[in-house]
Motif scaffolding. Sequence first.
Motif, mmCIF file in Angstrom:
data_model
loop_
_atom_site.group_PDB
_atom_site.id
_atom_site.type_symbol
_atom_site.label_atom_id
_atom_site.label_comp_id
_atom_site.label_asym_id
_atom_site.label_seq_id
_atom_site.Cartn_x
_atom_site.Cartn_y
_atom_site.Cartn_z
ATOM 1 N N THR A 6 0.826 -1.201 0.000
ATOM 2 C CA THR A 6 0.000 0.000 0.000
ATOM 3 C C THR A 6 0.865 1.257 0.000
ATOM 4 N N ILE A 7 1.967 1.232 0.715
ATOM 5 C CA ILE A 7 2.892 2.375 0.697
ATOM 6 C C ILE A 7 3.416 2.601 -0.719
ATOM 7 N N PHE A 8 3.699 1.509 -1.440
ATOM 8 C CA PHE A 8 4.120 1.638 -2.846
ATOM 9 C C PHE A 8 3.027 2.352 -3.650
ATOM 10 N N THR A 9 1.765 2.005 -3.404
ATOM 11 C CA THR A 9 0.664 2.662 -4.114
ATOM 12 C C THR A 9 0.619 4.150 -3.797
ATOM 13 N N ALA A 25 3.311 12.244 6.799
ATOM 14 C CA ALA A 25 2.313 12.219 5.722
ATOM 15 C C ALA A 25 1.915 10.788 5.396
ATOM 16 N N LEU A 26 2.881 9.881 5.381
ATOM 17 C CA LEU A 26 2.583 8.476 5.116
ATOM 18 C C LEU A 26 1.722 7.886 6.229
ATOM 19 N N VAL A 27 2.054 8.221 7.461
ATOM 20 C CA VAL A 27 1.287 7.714 8.601
ATOM 21 C C VAL A 27 -0.156 8.214 8.535
ATOM 22 N N ARG A 28 -0.328 9.504 8.214
ATOM 23 C CA ARG A 28 -1.686 10.076 8.142
ATOM 24 C C ARG A 28 -2.496 9.412 7.029
ATOM 25 N N ALA A 29 -1.873 9.240 5.861
ATOM 26 C CA ALA A 29 -2.586 8.623 4.741
ATOM 27 C C ALA A 29 -2.921 7.171 5.032
ATOM 28 N N MET A 30 -1.984 6.449 5.623
ATOM 29 C CA MET A 30 -2.221 5.036 5.909
ATOM 30 C C MET A 30 -3.264 4.844 6.993
ATOM 31 N N ALA A 39 2.277 -0.168 12.418
ATOM 32 C CA ALA A 39 2.347 -1.008 11.218
ATOM 33 C C ALA A 39 3.059 -0.280 10.084
ATOM 34 N N VAL A 40 2.814 1.016 9.957
ATOM 35 C CA VAL A 40 3.458 1.796 8.894
ATOM 36 C C VAL A 40 4.952 1.875 9.140
ATOM 37 N N ARG A 41 5.337 2.185 10.356
ATOM 38 C CA ARG A 41 6.767 2.308 10.655
ATOM 39 C C ARG A 41 7.475 0.966 10.505
ATOM 40 N N ALA A 42 6.813 -0.113 10.888
ATOM 41 C CA ALA A 42 7.406 -1.440 10.714
ATOM 42 C C ALA A 42 7.574 -1.772 9.232
ATOM 43 N N SER A 47 11.099 -2.413 4.592
ATOM 44 C CA SER A 47 11.418 -2.014 3.219
ATOM 45 C C SER A 47 12.829 -1.446 3.134
ATOM 46 N N ALA A 48 13.234 -0.712 4.165
ATOM 47 C CA ALA A 48 14.589 -0.164 4.189
ATOM 48 C C ALA A 48 15.636 -1.273 4.262
ATOM 49 N N LYS A 49 15.350 -2.313 5.041
ATOM 50 C CA LYS A 49 16.289 -3.429 5.146
ATOM 51 C C LYS A 49 16.457 -4.157 3.816
#
Length: 263
Positions: A6-9, A25-30, A39-42, A47-49
């Motif tokens: 979903t973050i990719f979207t 902004a990502l946290v608010r949208a998610m 869940a967003v931060r995880a 994804s960073a790893k």
Amino acid sequence: MRARSTIFTLFLEYIYPERQAPVRALVRAMAALGFSEAAVRAALSRSAKRGWVGPVRVGRSAAYALSDRVYWQVEQVRKRLYGAPHPWEGRFLLVLPEGPRVRAERERFRREMALLGFGLLQSGVYLGAGAEEKAALELLGFYRVKGLLFQAEPMGPKEEVLRAFPLEEAARFYRSLAFPEVPEDPERAFALLTRLVHEMRKALFLDPGLPEALLPEGFPGPEVRRAFLEARARLYRAALPFLKEAGLAPSGLLMEAPLSLGG
């Protein structure tokens, strides 16, 4: 919908052509899509790893930026979803890669070739009509495999060529889609728009976007794509107040794209 996908979207639909977005902004949208901040931060951390995104700073704000590889994927998906079809002069593009050797990597390569509009004609032979040669060469480069590319004209009936593509599965997928009514609530419009785009991403793995001259009679792809672009435009207009509040509002040319049914 999974958090990472979903973050990719979100990057695909609301952040492009920028490649980075503030975490807030990502946290608010998610959150509008039912995901917790944890869940967003995880998902961002995982994804960073994997090297898909990287942490950056935007002023005093924490942000994440897409890797070159994932940004390339975003560009390819946007071309397939919103770009004009490539002209077709009756020739097919054949790609014969020398690998990948590892089975899991070979399957990922096959899926990415499907995303670019290529079907598997037979083992190790990919076929595209109107697919980009440049994108195929770039994908071969990402996987560090060599390959031969040919232009060819079909000698038999088109039905034999069409077997390379899962068009029946694509038709079933299209017929299962439902386009939502536009709600008055901007946050609800954003959620519906995001889910709609997320679903249409799946169609790219099934429908290669063949020239209409090649499509079997009654194939719903072109009609569904037009309906999708119209629904997207209506939902985008309704969602703009929420996008501005969340810090994801498009501007300039980017804003014009969804509102004019282009990309």
